[in-house]
Scaffold this motif. Structure first.
Motif, PDB file in Angstrom:
ATOM      1  N   GLU A  27      42.524  31.245  51.242  1.00 28.39           N
ATOM      2  CA  GLU A  27      43.957  31.435  51.047  1.00 28.39           C
ATOM      3  C   GLU A  27      44.265  32.902  50.741  1.00 28.39           C
ATOM      4  OE1 GLU A  27      47.577  29.861  48.117  1.00 28.39           O
ATOM      5  OE2 GLU A  27      45.597  28.910  48.046  1.00 28.39           O
ATOM      6  N   PHE A  28      43.450  33.522  49.899  1.00 30.47           N
ATOM      7  CA  PHE A  28      43.626  34.948  49.603  1.00 30.47           C
ATOM      8  C   PHE A  28      43.426  35.793  50.862  1.00 30.47           C
ATOM      9  CE2 PHE A  28      42.063  33.977  45.051  1.00 30.47           C
ATOM     10  CZ  PHE A  28      43.354  33.725  44.635  1.00 30.47           C
ATOM     11  N   PHE A  29      42.381  35.478  51.615  1.00 31.28           N
ATOM     12  CA  PHE A  29      42.085  36.245  52.830  1.00 31.28           C
ATOM     13  C   PHE A  29      43.235  36.136  53.830  1.00 31.28           C
ATOM     14  CE2 PHE A  29      37.233  35.631  52.143  1.00 31.28           C
ATOM     15  CZ  PHE A  29      37.232  36.671  51.228  1.00 31.28           C
ATOM     16  N   ASP A  30      43.716  34.913  54.042  1.00 23.59           N
ATOM     17  CA  ASP A  30      44.816  34.715  54.985  1.00 23.59           C
ATOM     18  C   ASP A  30      46.055  35.491  54.543  1.00 23.59           C
ATOM     19  OD1 ASP A  30      43.205  33.040  56.476  1.00 23.59           O
ATOM     20  OD2 ASP A  30      44.070  31.184  55.671  1.00 23.59           O
ATOM     21  N   ALA A  31      46.299  35.471  53.237  1.00 22.25           N
ATOM     22  CA  ALA A  31      47.494  36.133  52.708  1.00 22.25           C
ATOM     23  C   ALA A  31      47.432  37.640  52.908  1.00 22.25           C
ATOM     24  CB  ALA A  31      47.664  35.806  51.221  1.00 22.25           C
ATOM     25  N   VAL A  32      46.287  38.258  52.625  1.00 17.75           N
ATOM     26  CA  VAL A  32      46.217  39.714  52.739  1.00 17.75           C
ATOM     27  C   VAL A  32      46.290  40.154  54.197  1.00 17.75           C
ATOM     28  CG1 VAL A  32      43.688  39.959  52.798  1.00 17.75           C
ATOM     29  CG2 VAL A  32      45.101  41.792  51.851  1.00 17.75           C
ATOM     30  N   LEU A  33      45.654  39.418  55.091  1.00 14.64           N
ATOM     31  CA  LEU A  33      45.711  39.804  56.505  1.00 14.64           C
ATOM     32  C   LEU A  33      47.110  39.613  57.076  1.00 14.64           C
ATOM     33  CD1 LEU A  33      42.305  38.450  57.882  1.00 14.64           C
ATOM     34  CD2 LEU A  33      42.876  40.748  57.082  1.00 14.64           C
ATOM     35  N   GLU A  34      47.802  38.559  56.656  1.00 11.60           N
ATOM     36  CA  GLU A  34      49.164  38.333  57.121  1.00 11.60           C
ATOM     37  C   GLU A  34      50.095  39.431  56.624  1.00 11.60           C
ATOM     38  OE1 GLU A  34      52.229  36.890  59.204  1.00 11.60           O
ATOM     39  OE2 GLU A  34      50.126  36.261  59.345  1.00 11.60           O
ATOM     40  N   GLY A  48      50.888  42.561  45.179  1.00 10.36           N
ATOM     41  CA  GLY A  48      51.731  41.799  46.092  1.00 10.36           C
ATOM     42  C   GLY A  48      51.037  40.548  46.603  1.00 10.36           C
ATOM     43  N   VAL A  49      49.760  40.677  46.929  1.00 13.48           N
ATOM     44  CA  VAL A  49      48.999  39.511  47.388  1.00 13.48           C
ATOM     45  C   VAL A  49      48.873  38.493  46.268  1.00 13.48           C
ATOM     46  CG1 VAL A  49      46.784  38.691  48.269  1.00 13.48           C
ATOM     47  CG2 VAL A  49      47.729  40.849  49.112  1.00 13.48           C
ATOM     48  N   ALA A  50      48.636  38.986  45.055  1.00 19.35           N
ATOM     49  CA  ALA A  50      48.524  38.085  43.908  1.00 19.35           C
ATOM     50  C   ALA A  50      49.819  37.303  43.722  1.00 19.35           C
ATOM     51  CB  ALA A  50      48.191  38.877  42.649  1.00 19.35           C
ATOM     52  N   ALA A  51      50.951  37.977  43.844  1.00 16.69           N
ATOM     53  CA  ALA A  51      52.236  37.302  43.666  1.00 16.69           C
ATOM     54  C   ALA A  51      52.463  36.250  44.748  1.00 16.69           C
ATOM     55  CB  ALA A  51      53.370  38.328  43.683  1.00 16.69           C
ATOM     56  N   SER A  52      52.106  36.570  45.985  1.00 12.88           N
ATOM     57  CA  SER A  52      52.349  35.634  47.086  1.00 12.88           C
ATOM     58  C   SER A  52      51.433  34.421  47.041  1.00 12.88           C
ATOM     59  CB  SER A  52      52.189  36.351  48.426  1.00 12.88           C
ATOM     60  OG  SER A  52      50.835  36.686  48.673  1.00 12.88           O
ATOM     61  N   THR A  53      50.296  34.571  46.379  1.00 13.34           N
ATOM     62  CA  THR A  53      49.339  33.456  46.288  1.00 13.34           C
ATOM     63  C   THR A  53      49.345  32.809  44.902  1.00 13.34           C
ATOM     64  OG1 THR A  53      47.565  35.040  45.777  1.00 13.34           O
ATOM     65  CG2 THR A  53      47.799  34.339  48.071  1.00 13.34           C
ATOM     66  N   ARG A  54      50.267  33.269  44.046  1.00 10.65           N
ATOM     67  CA  ARG A  54      50.442  32.693  42.706  1.00 10.65           C
ATOM     68  C   ARG A  54      49.149  32.734  41.889  1.00 10.65           C
ATOM     69  NH1 ARG A  54      54.310  27.404  43.992  1.00 10.65           N
ATOM     70  NH2 ARG A  54      56.011  28.604  44.959  1.00 10.65           N
ATOM     71  N   CYS A  55      48.585  33.915  41.846  1.00  8.42           N
ATOM     72  CA  CYS A  55      47.421  34.112  40.980  1.00  8.42           C
ATOM     73  C   CYS A  55      47.618  35.431  40.237  1.00  8.42           C
ATOM     74  CB  CYS A  55      46.123  34.145  41.791  1.00  8.42           C
ATOM     75  SG  CYS A  55      45.852  35.678  42.697  1.00  8.42           S
ATOM     76  N   SER A  56      46.791  35.699  39.281  1.00  9.85           N
ATOM     77  CA  SER A  56      46.886  36.964  38.562  1.00  9.85           C
ATOM     78  C   SER A  56      46.174  38.042  39.370  1.00  9.85           C
ATOM     79  CB  SER A  56      46.255  36.842  37.180  1.00  9.85           C
ATOM     80  OG  SER A  56      44.852  36.667  37.299  1.00  9.85           O
ATOM     81  N   LYS A  57      46.676  39.258  39.264  1.00 10.23           N
ATOM     82  CA  LYS A  57      46.020  40.338  39.993  1.00 10.23           C
ATOM     83  C   LYS A  57      44.604  40.570  39.463  1.00 10.23           C
ATOM     84  CE  LYS A  57      48.069  44.070  37.200  1.00 10.23           C
ATOM     85  NZ  LYS A  57      48.926  45.278  37.244  1.00 10.23           N
ATOM     86  N   SER A  58      44.368  40.228  38.191  1.00 13.72           N
ATOM     87  CA  SER A  58      43.022  40.393  37.638  1.00 13.72           C
ATOM     88  C   SER A  58      42.021  39.491  38.356  1.00 13.72           C
ATOM     89  CB  SER A  58      43.018  40.089  36.135  1.00 13.72           C
ATOM     90  OG  SER A  58      43.386  38.745  35.891  1.00 13.72           O
ATOM     91  N   THR A  59      42.490  38.357  38.881  1.00 12.77           N
ATOM     92  CA  THR A  59      41.606  37.473  39.640  1.00 12.77           C
ATOM     93  C   THR A  59      41.106  38.175  40.895  1.00 12.77           C
ATOM     94  OG1 THR A  59      42.713  35.473  38.864  1.00 12.77           O
ATOM     95  CG2 THR A  59      41.454  35.295  40.903  1.00 12.77           C
ATOM     96  N   LEU A  60      42.016  38.845  41.587  1.00  6.12           N
ATOM     97  CA  LEU A  60      41.627  39.562  42.802  1.00  6.12           C
ATOM     98  C   LEU A  60      40.724  40.742  42.478  1.00  6.12           C
ATOM     99  CD1 LEU A  60      44.978  39.583  44.829  1.00  6.12           C
ATOM    100  CD2 LEU A  60      43.106  37.937  44.910  1.00  6.12           C
ATOM    101  N   TYR A  61      41.078  41.490  41.443  1.00  6.68           N
ATOM    102  CA  TYR A  61      40.262  42.656  41.075  1.00  6.68           C
ATOM    103  C   TYR A  61      38.879  42.239  40.575  1.00  6.68           C
ATOM    104  CZ  TYR A  61      44.008  46.075  41.640  1.00  6.68           C
ATOM    105  OH  TYR A  61      44.978  46.892  42.164  1.00  6.68           O
ATOM    106  N   ARG A  62      38.803  41.066  39.963  1.00  2.00           N
ATOM    107  CA  ARG A  62      37.511  40.585  39.493  1.00  2.00           C
ATOM    108  C   ARG A  62      36.615  40.213  40.681  1.00  2.00           C
ATOM    109  NH1 ARG A  62      39.322  37.195  36.051  1.00  2.00           N
ATOM    110  NH2 ARG A  62      39.229  35.309  37.338  1.00  2.00           N
ATOM    111  N   GLN A  63      37.213  39.663  41.705  1.00  2.00           N
ATOM    112  CA  GLN A  63      36.447  39.252  42.885  1.00  2.00           C
ATOM    113  C   GLN A  63      36.130  40.443  43.794  1.00  2.00           C
ATOM    114  OE1 GLN A  63      35.805  35.793  41.705  1.00  2.00           O
ATOM    115  NE2 GLN A  63      35.619  35.740  43.921  1.00  2.00           N
ATOM    116  N   TRP A  64      37.144  41.272  44.027  1.00  3.89           N
ATOM    117  CA  TRP A  64      36.997  42.433  44.921  1.00  3.89           C
ATOM    118  C   TRP A  64      37.597  43.632  44.189  1.00  3.89           C
ATOM    119  CZ3 TRP A  64      39.553  37.839  46.363  1.00  3.89           C
ATOM    120  CH2 TRP A  64      38.749  36.947  47.083  1.00  3.89           C
TER     121      TRP A  64
END
Length: 204
Positions: A27-34, A48-64
């Motif tokens: 879901e994150f991958f699809d959102a960022v590419l879109e 912006g991706v975090a907001a569109s996928t309803r997660c915290s930006k720290s989740t994305l930064y923790r993963q990537w």
């Protein structure tokens, strides 16, 4: 530092990454590419991706840890070999199928190529991911088709045009949107194949 100590950070990272399900990760991958297709690479942010996928930006930064790493991971997850498995028994037939598959599937990839733009030139990891996901697999599939044709005696191994087939196909896919403001659809690529590629190989 012991081997065990050296392994701890990687183990910790793996543990953190395992909290995401494959479905959520996709879901994150699809959102960022879109968002890249819609807004361009420079306009996309982790926030912006975090907001569109309803997660915290720290989740994305923790993963990537960075946007390029995130996008590179998304590109590699997108890996799809459209030309793989094509085998009609003749090179002309194979290339006609390539034209059909390219026209059907290039719309999203074409937008992605254009939207990534200069970022691919600036970032080696992003460049490598784009090639790994969308370029090299297709080139390898084309080389396989050509190798079979040479083995069957359809074209000589030293035919000077053989090495340029991938460049011709990728070139027309990339060039038409720039030159004519239209995507290279199935009809256009098929016409190009029949008029430019097959005659050059003596297969018209």
């Amino acid at each position: 530092m012991t081997s065990q100590a050296a392994d701890r950070p990687e183990t910790a990272v793996a543990s953190r990454r395992s909290k995401l399900t494959p479905e959520r990760e996709q879901e994150f991958f699809d959102a960022v590419l879109e968002r890249i297709r819609e807004c361009g690479y420079d306009s996309v942010t982790m926030e912006g991706v975090a907001a569109s996928t309803r997660c915290s930006k720290s989740t994305l930064y923790r993963q990537w840890k960075t946007k390029p790493q995130f996008v590179a991971a998304a590109l590699r997850a997108r890996r799809n070999v459209r030309f793989g498995g094509i085998d009609t028994g003749t090179l002309a037939g194979d290339l006609r199928e390539v034209a059909r598959h390219a026209g059907e599937g290039y719309f999203l990839e074409g937008r992605l190529f254009q939207a990534l733009g200069h970022a691919v030139v600036q970032d080696e990891e992003l460049n490598a991911a784009l090639r790994d996901a969308l370029v090299e697999p297709e080139i390898e599939a084309l080389r396989t088709m050509i190798g079979r044709a040479v083995a069957r005696g359809e074209v000589p191994a030293d035919h000077p045009a053989l090495e340029f087939i991938p460049a011709q196909i990728f070139g027309v896919l990339r060039a038409r949107p720039v030159l004519e403001g239209q995507d290279a659809d199935e009809a256009y690529i098929t016409k190009f194949m029949e008029a430019a590629v097959l005659p050059t190989l003596g297969l018209a």
